[in-house]
Design a protein around this motif. Structure first.
Motif, PDB file in Angstrom:
ATOM      1  N   GLU A  44       0.825  -1.190   0.000  1.00  0.00           N
ATOM      2  CA  GLU A  44       0.000   0.000   0.000  1.00  0.00           C
ATOM      3  C   GLU A  44       0.872   1.257   0.000  1.00  0.00           C
ATOM      4  O   GLU A  44       2.035   1.234   0.428  1.00  0.00           O
ATOM      5  CB  GLU A  44      -0.922   0.012   1.222  1.00  0.00           C
ATOM      6  N   ARG A  45       0.295   2.332  -0.469  1.00  0.00           N
ATOM      7  CA  ARG A  45       0.991   3.608  -0.444  1.00  0.00           C
ATOM      8  C   ARG A  45       1.137   4.058   1.005  1.00  0.00           C
ATOM      9  O   ARG A  45       0.173   4.047   1.766  1.00  0.00           O
ATOM     10  CB  ARG A  45       0.209   4.643  -1.254  1.00  0.00           C
ATOM     11  N   GLU A  46       2.349   4.477   1.370  1.00  0.00           N
ATOM     12  CA  GLU A  46       2.606   4.851   2.757  1.00  0.00           C
ATOM     13  C   GLU A  46       3.219   6.230   2.858  1.00  0.00           C
ATOM     14  O   GLU A  46       3.912   6.702   1.957  1.00  0.00           O
ATOM     15  CB  GLU A  46       3.554   3.828   3.418  1.00  0.00           C
ATOM     16  N   PHE A  47       2.993   6.854   3.993  1.00  0.00           N
ATOM     17  CA  PHE A  47       3.513   8.186   4.273  1.00  0.00           C
ATOM     18  C   PHE A  47       5.029   8.138   4.427  1.00  0.00           C
ATOM     19  O   PHE A  47       5.578   7.219   5.034  1.00  0.00           O
ATOM     20  CB  PHE A  47       2.872   8.723   5.551  1.00  0.00           C
ATOM     21  N   VAL A  48       5.699   9.184   3.901  1.00  0.00           N
ATOM     22  CA  VAL A  48       7.137   9.307   4.042  1.00  0.00           C
ATOM     23  C   VAL A  48       7.509  10.570   4.826  1.00  0.00           C
ATOM     24  O   VAL A  48       8.201  10.507   5.837  1.00  0.00           O
ATOM     25  CB  VAL A  48       7.833   9.341   2.668  1.00  0.00           C
ATOM     26  N   ALA A  49       7.034  11.725   4.350  1.00  0.00           N
ATOM     27  CA  ALA A  49       7.404  12.989   4.990  1.00  0.00           C
ATOM     28  C   ALA A  49       6.393  14.062   4.613  1.00  0.00           C
ATOM     29  O   ALA A  49       5.745  13.978   3.564  1.00  0.00           O
ATOM     30  CB  ALA A  49       8.805  13.417   4.560  1.00  0.00           C
ATOM     31  N   ALA A  50       6.276  15.087   5.472  1.00  0.00           N
ATOM     32  CA  ALA A  50       5.367  16.198   5.208  1.00  0.00           C
ATOM     33  C   ALA A  50       5.951  17.473   5.776  1.00  0.00           C
ATOM     34  O   ALA A  50       6.729  17.445   6.736  1.00  0.00           O
ATOM     35  CB  ALA A  50       3.995  15.936   5.820  1.00  0.00           C
ATOM     36  N   ARG A  57       6.883  23.169  10.481  1.00  0.00           N
ATOM     37  CA  ARG A  57       6.636  21.837  11.011  1.00  0.00           C
ATOM     38  C   ARG A  57       6.926  20.786   9.950  1.00  0.00           C
ATOM     39  O   ARG A  57       6.580  20.965   8.789  1.00  0.00           O
ATOM     40  CB  ARG A  57       5.186  21.705  11.484  1.00  0.00           C
ATOM     41  N   LYS A  58       7.572  19.715  10.394  1.00  0.00           N
ATOM     42  CA  LYS A  58       7.900  18.609   9.501  1.00  0.00           C
ATOM     43  C   LYS A  58       7.613  17.299  10.214  1.00  0.00           C
ATOM     44  O   LYS A  58       7.770  17.191  11.431  1.00  0.00           O
ATOM     45  CB  LYS A  58       9.382  18.679   9.091  1.00  0.00           C
ATOM     46  N   SER A  59       7.210  16.322   9.437  1.00  0.00           N
ATOM     47  CA  SER A  59       6.965  14.983   9.971  1.00  0.00           C
ATOM     48  C   SER A  59       7.648  13.966   9.078  1.00  0.00           C
ATOM     49  O   SER A  59       7.740  14.159   7.867  1.00  0.00           O
ATOM     50  CB  SER A  59       5.461  14.674  10.010  1.00  0.00           C
ATOM     51  N   TYR A  60       8.080  12.877   9.705  1.00  0.00           N
ATOM     52  CA  TYR A  60       8.736  11.811   8.949  1.00  0.00           C
ATOM     53  C   TYR A  60       8.242  10.459   9.438  1.00  0.00           C
ATOM     54  O   TYR A  60       7.949  10.281  10.627  1.00  0.00           O
ATOM     55  CB  TYR A  60      10.260  11.870   9.147  1.00  0.00           C
ATOM     56  N   ALA A  61       8.185   9.531   8.527  1.00  0.00           N
ATOM     57  CA  ALA A  61       7.948   8.148   8.921  1.00  0.00           C
ATOM     58  C   ALA A  61       9.164   7.655   9.691  1.00  0.00           C
ATOM     59  O   ALA A  61      10.296   8.073   9.420  1.00  0.00           O
ATOM     60  CB  ALA A  61       7.727   7.284   7.684  1.00  0.00           C
ATOM     61  N   ASP A  62       8.932   6.769  10.633  1.00  0.00           N
ATOM     62  CA  ASP A  62      10.042   6.258  11.443  1.00  0.00           C
ATOM     63  C   ASP A  62      11.117   5.606  10.573  1.00  0.00           C
ATOM     64  O   ASP A  62      12.312   5.690  10.890  1.00  0.00           O
ATOM     65  CB  ASP A  62       9.526   5.238  12.457  1.00  0.00           C
ATOM     66  N   ARG A 104      -3.518  16.697   8.512  1.00  0.00           N
ATOM     67  CA  ARG A 104      -3.970  15.581   7.670  1.00  0.00           C
ATOM     68  C   ARG A 104      -2.877  15.076   6.735  1.00  0.00           C
ATOM     69  O   ARG A 104      -3.110  14.139   5.968  1.00  0.00           O
ATOM     70  CB  ARG A 104      -5.173  16.022   6.839  1.00  0.00           C
ATOM     71  N   ALA A 105      -1.729  15.682   6.787  1.00  0.00           N
ATOM     72  CA  ALA A 105      -0.705  15.433   5.776  1.00  0.00           C
ATOM     73  C   ALA A 105      -0.122  14.024   5.817  1.00  0.00           C
ATOM     74  O   ALA A 105       0.505  13.599   4.851  1.00  0.00           O
ATOM     75  CB  ALA A 105       0.413  16.453   5.913  1.00  0.00           C
ATOM     76  N   THR A 106      -0.291  13.314   6.907  1.00  0.00           N
ATOM     77  CA  THR A 106       0.257  11.964   7.002  1.00  0.00           C
ATOM     78  C   THR A 106      -0.754  10.901   6.591  1.00  0.00           C
ATOM     79  O   THR A 106      -0.422   9.715   6.569  1.00  0.00           O
ATOM     80  CB  THR A 106       0.723  11.667   8.437  1.00  0.00           C
ATOM     81  N   MET A 107      -1.965  11.314   6.282  1.00  0.00           N
ATOM     82  CA  MET A 107      -3.048  10.357   5.995  1.00  0.00           C
ATOM     83  C   MET A 107      -3.309  10.259   4.495  1.00  0.00           C
ATOM     84  O   MET A 107      -3.739  11.234   3.867  1.00  0.00           O
ATOM     85  CB  MET A 107      -4.310  10.793   6.727  1.00  0.00           C
ATOM     86  N   ARG A 108      -3.087   9.102   3.956  1.00  0.00           N
ATOM     87  CA  ARG A 108      -3.264   8.881   2.527  1.00  0.00           C
ATOM     88  C   ARG A 108      -4.655   9.285   2.062  1.00  0.00           C
ATOM     89  O   ARG A 108      -4.820   9.918   1.010  1.00  0.00           O
ATOM     90  CB  ARG A 108      -3.003   7.406   2.206  1.00  0.00           C
ATOM     91  N   GLU A 109      -5.658   8.946   2.848  1.00  0.00           N
ATOM     92  CA  GLU A 109      -7.044   9.195   2.424  1.00  0.00           C
ATOM     93  C   GLU A 109      -7.424  10.665   2.502  1.00  0.00           C
ATOM     94  O   GLU A 109      -8.461  11.054   1.979  1.00  0.00           O
ATOM     95  CB  GLU A 109      -8.013   8.371   3.286  1.00  0.00           C
ATOM     96  N   ALA A 110      -6.591  11.477   3.130  1.00  0.00           N
ATOM     97  CA  ALA A 110      -6.900  12.898   3.277  1.00  0.00           C
ATOM     98  C   ALA A 110      -6.185  13.777   2.251  1.00  0.00           C
ATOM     99  O   ALA A 110      -6.380  14.991   2.250  1.00  0.00           O
ATOM    100  CB  ALA A 110      -6.527  13.371   4.682  1.00  0.00           C
TER     101      ALA A 110
END
Length: 124
Positions: A44-50, A57-62, A104-110
């Motif tokens: 499945e498509r997965e979150f990497v970074a936002a 603000r920045k977010s990253y997958a572990d 919502r940036a980490t959510m594929r459906e959003a």
């Protein structure tokens, strides 16, 4: 409408680096967070970074923390993903994404807008 066009994918050896770019055009992306997702074959498509609209603000997958860095230019029309210390498991199609709201940036459906994807292959 918003168009997102990725570039920078390719083949690299394990331990190497690549820099992905995503150019946004069309309607204004004011207050839109942007990011990257990836999809490996059969997964499945997965979150990497936002990154937030204000770049604060920045977010990253572990799985990519400490190796990948997301950034955005001052005009906020291009977002980058610097990928260092690449591993074979990083192999995937990488998609640029835009969404109205950092929460919502980490959510594929959003995600509101997607790019067409760019392929990253990492050889061992």
């Amino acid at each position: 409408q918003v168009q997102l066009v990725e570039s920078g994918g390719g083949l690299v050896q394990a331990g190497g680096s690549l820099r992905l770019s995503c150019a946004a055009s069309g309607r204004t992306l004011s207050n839109y967070a942007m990011g990257w997702f990836r999809q490996a074959p059969g997964k499945e498509r997965e979150f990497v970074a936002a990154i937030s609209w204000g770049n604060s603000r920045k977010s990253y997958a572990d799985s990519v923390k400490g190796r990948f860095t997301i950034s955005r230019d001052n005009a906020k029309t291009t977002v980058y993903l610097q990928m260092n210390s690449l591993k074979p498991e990083d192999r995937a199609d990488y998609y640029c994404a835009a969404t109205a709201g950092y929460s919502r940036a980490t959510m594929r459906e959003a995600i509101d807008y997607w790019g067409q994807g760019t392929q990253v292959t990492v050889s061992s």
